[in-house]
Scaffold this motif. Structure first.
Motif, mmCIF file in Angstrom:
data_model
loop_
_atom_site.group_PDB
_atom_site.id
_atom_site.type_symbol
_atom_site.label_atom_id
_atom_site.label_comp_id
_atom_site.label_asym_id
_atom_site.label_seq_id
_atom_site.Cartn_x
_atom_site.Cartn_y
_atom_site.Cartn_z
ATOM 1 N N GLN A 94 17.343 -28.109 10.608
ATOM 2 C CA GLN A 94 16.678 -27.434 11.721
ATOM 3 C C GLN A 94 16.304 -28.442 12.802
ATOM 4 N N ASN A 95 16.504 -28.059 14.039
ATOM 5 C CA ASN A 95 16.080 -28.922 15.130
ATOM 6 C C ASN A 95 14.556 -29.019 15.159
ATOM 7 N N PRO A 96 14.017 -30.187 15.451
ATOM 8 C CA PRO A 96 12.566 -30.358 15.471
ATOM 9 C C PRO A 96 11.932 -29.696 16.694
ATOM 10 N N TYR A 97 10.612 -29.637 16.682
ATOM 11 C CA TYR A 97 9.848 -29.218 17.842
ATOM 12 C C TYR A 97 9.447 -30.437 18.660
ATOM 13 N N LEU A 98 9.309 -30.249 19.964
ATOM 14 C CA LEU A 98 8.560 -31.182 20.808
ATOM 15 C C LEU A 98 7.123 -30.687 20.805
ATOM 16 N N SER A 99 6.268 -31.379 20.096
ATOM 17 C CA SER A 99 4.929 -30.871 19.826
ATOM 18 C C SER A 99 3.852 -31.763 20.416
ATOM 19 N N HIS A 100 2.675 -31.169 20.570
ATOM 20 C CA HIS A 100 1.480 -31.941 20.875
ATOM 21 C C HIS A 100 0.468 -31.638 19.785
ATOM 22 N N ASN A 109 -6.613 -29.991 12.015
ATOM 23 C CA ASN A 109 -5.675 -30.261 13.101
ATOM 24 C C ASN A 109 -5.064 -28.954 13.610
ATOM 25 N N ALA A 110 -4.593 -28.993 14.844
ATOM 26 C CA ALA A 110 -3.866 -27.866 15.423
ATOM 27 C C ALA A 110 -2.654 -28.433 16.157
ATOM 28 N N VAL A 111 -1.764 -27.552 16.609
ATOM 29 C CA VAL A 111 -0.552 -28.031 17.264
ATOM 30 C C VAL A 111 -0.110 -27.041 18.337
ATOM 31 N N TYR A 112 0.413 -27.601 19.419
ATOM 32 C CA TYR A 112 1.121 -26.809 20.429
ATOM 33 C C TYR A 112 2.578 -27.256 20.404
ATOM 34 N N ARG A 113 3.499 -26.290 20.428
ATOM 35 C CA ARG A 113 4.930 -26.593 20.418
ATOM 36 C C ARG A 113 5.539 -26.143 21.742
ATOM 37 N N LYS A 114 6.230 -27.033 22.380
ATOM 38 C CA LYS A 114 6.764 -26.798 23.724
ATOM 39 C C LYS A 114 7.589 -25.520 23.767
ATOM 40 N N VAL A 115 7.191 -24.604 24.632
ATOM 41 C CA VAL A 115 7.824 -23.298 24.730
ATOM 42 C C VAL A 115 9.059 -23.330 25.630
ATOM 43 N N HIS A 116 8.946 -23.971 26.781
ATOM 44 C CA HIS A 116 10.034 -24.002 27.763
ATOM 45 C C HIS A 116 10.753 -25.349 27.669
ATOM 46 N N LEU A 117 11.905 -25.343 27.056
ATOM 47 C CA LEU A 117 12.680 -26.575 26.922
ATOM 48 C C LEU A 117 13.552 -26.775 28.152
#
Length: 287
Positions: A94-100, A109-117
């Motif tokens: 699986q391709n990874p996420y670009l996350s913060h 902890n929490a995470v945001y995953r880039k929606v608009h690539l």
């Protein structure tokens, strides 16, 4: 926003394949920030692993990796909320996420995953699908990563969910142009239209894979005004730097109050006519 806040926005070098060095730089910044009264410290996109889409399958960490546990300890030790850009590995094939990653000193902890690539990212990453808001240190905040902020609906969603502070971490290369002038064209508008504070930061210097990033850190107030800024050319210095921005609670509380009495205190989203916006979901770019 219940009280005044001091945030930090980091511009730093992050080299692909040198995650340990990048992590050390993040920890150094956290220690400095704790001595400066900063409560929330935001790092650029993919600051932990370096930014290189073509190398995404070879770098990164899962959310339970030892490196992330080390960052969690850092947040606790320095009593900071750390917002750290990373490549988030999610499973074989699986391709990874670009996350913060959002690391709290006193909660999970929490995470945001880039929606608009961006188009150069779409073959290498999995897009996120949620617009989460977070609460910590007495402020409601949210994250969008780089390309995300070219979609104004996102900022509106966050503001309507209660976000008072938006973070805009970037990995924007030198070839993209003058970062300050580009940010001024649209990021101030995102803050102004949605009555939020907004802090942006960027990678600086080479990534070990042929790209050079332009750096920059900029904070806007809820009227689109510039509160603090720091811009260098990559040739100046690759040492990490923290831009401090002090955010007034009085200013945003007046905008968000139900007792607004003047145009100077307008919260534009309060007057939206959402019953008319349905066609926005159906319209396509004219061909």
């Amino acid at each position: 926003m219940l009280e005044d806040k001091r945030i930090g926005l980091v511009q730093m070098e992050a080299r692909v394949g040198e995650t340990r060095s990048n992590l050390n730089a993040i920890i150094r910044c956290a220690e400095k920030a704790s001595k400066q009264g900063i409560e929330l410290l935001c790092f650029p996109e993919s600051a932990l692993h370096g930014y290189s889409p073509a190398d995404s399958s070879e770098i990164g960490d899962s959310l339970d990796s030892p490196r992330l546990k080390e960052l969690k300890e850092c947040a606790r030790d320095f009593n900071l909320i750390l917002l750290v850009g990373m490549v988030e590995q999610i499973g074989k094939g699986q391709n990874p996420y670009l996350s913060h990653l959002i690391l709290f000193p006193d909660q999970e902890n929490a995470v945001y995953r880039k929606v608009h690539l961006g188009r150069s990212e779409q073959n290498y990453f999995t897009p996120g699908s949620q617009f989460p808001v977070f609460m910590g240190k007495g402020v409601c905040f949210a994250v969008g990563i780089c390309w995300d902020w070219h979609f104004p609906e996102m900022a509106a969603i966050y503001s309507l969910k209660g976000a008072e502070l938006l973070f805009a971490p970037h990995a924007s290369p030198v070839v993209a142009g003058d970062r300050k002038e580009i940010w001024k064209r649209y990021l101030g508008t995102r803050a102004y239209d949605n009555s939020t504070y907004l802090g942006a930061c960027n990678l600086i210097g080479p990534n070990n894979r042929g790209k050079v990033f332009s750096g920059g850190a900029l904070a806007f107030g809820p009227k689109g005004e510039i509160l603090a800024e720091s811009f260098h050319t990559p040739e100046d210095d690759y040492t990490e730097e923290i831009l401090i921005a002090d955010l007034s609670a009085t200013k945003i509380n007046a905008l968000r109050s139900a007792e607004r009495v003047s145009m100077k205190q307008t919260f534009f989203l309060a007057d939206r006519r959402k019953e008319l916006y349905g066609e926005l979901l159906e319209l396509e770019i004219p061909k």
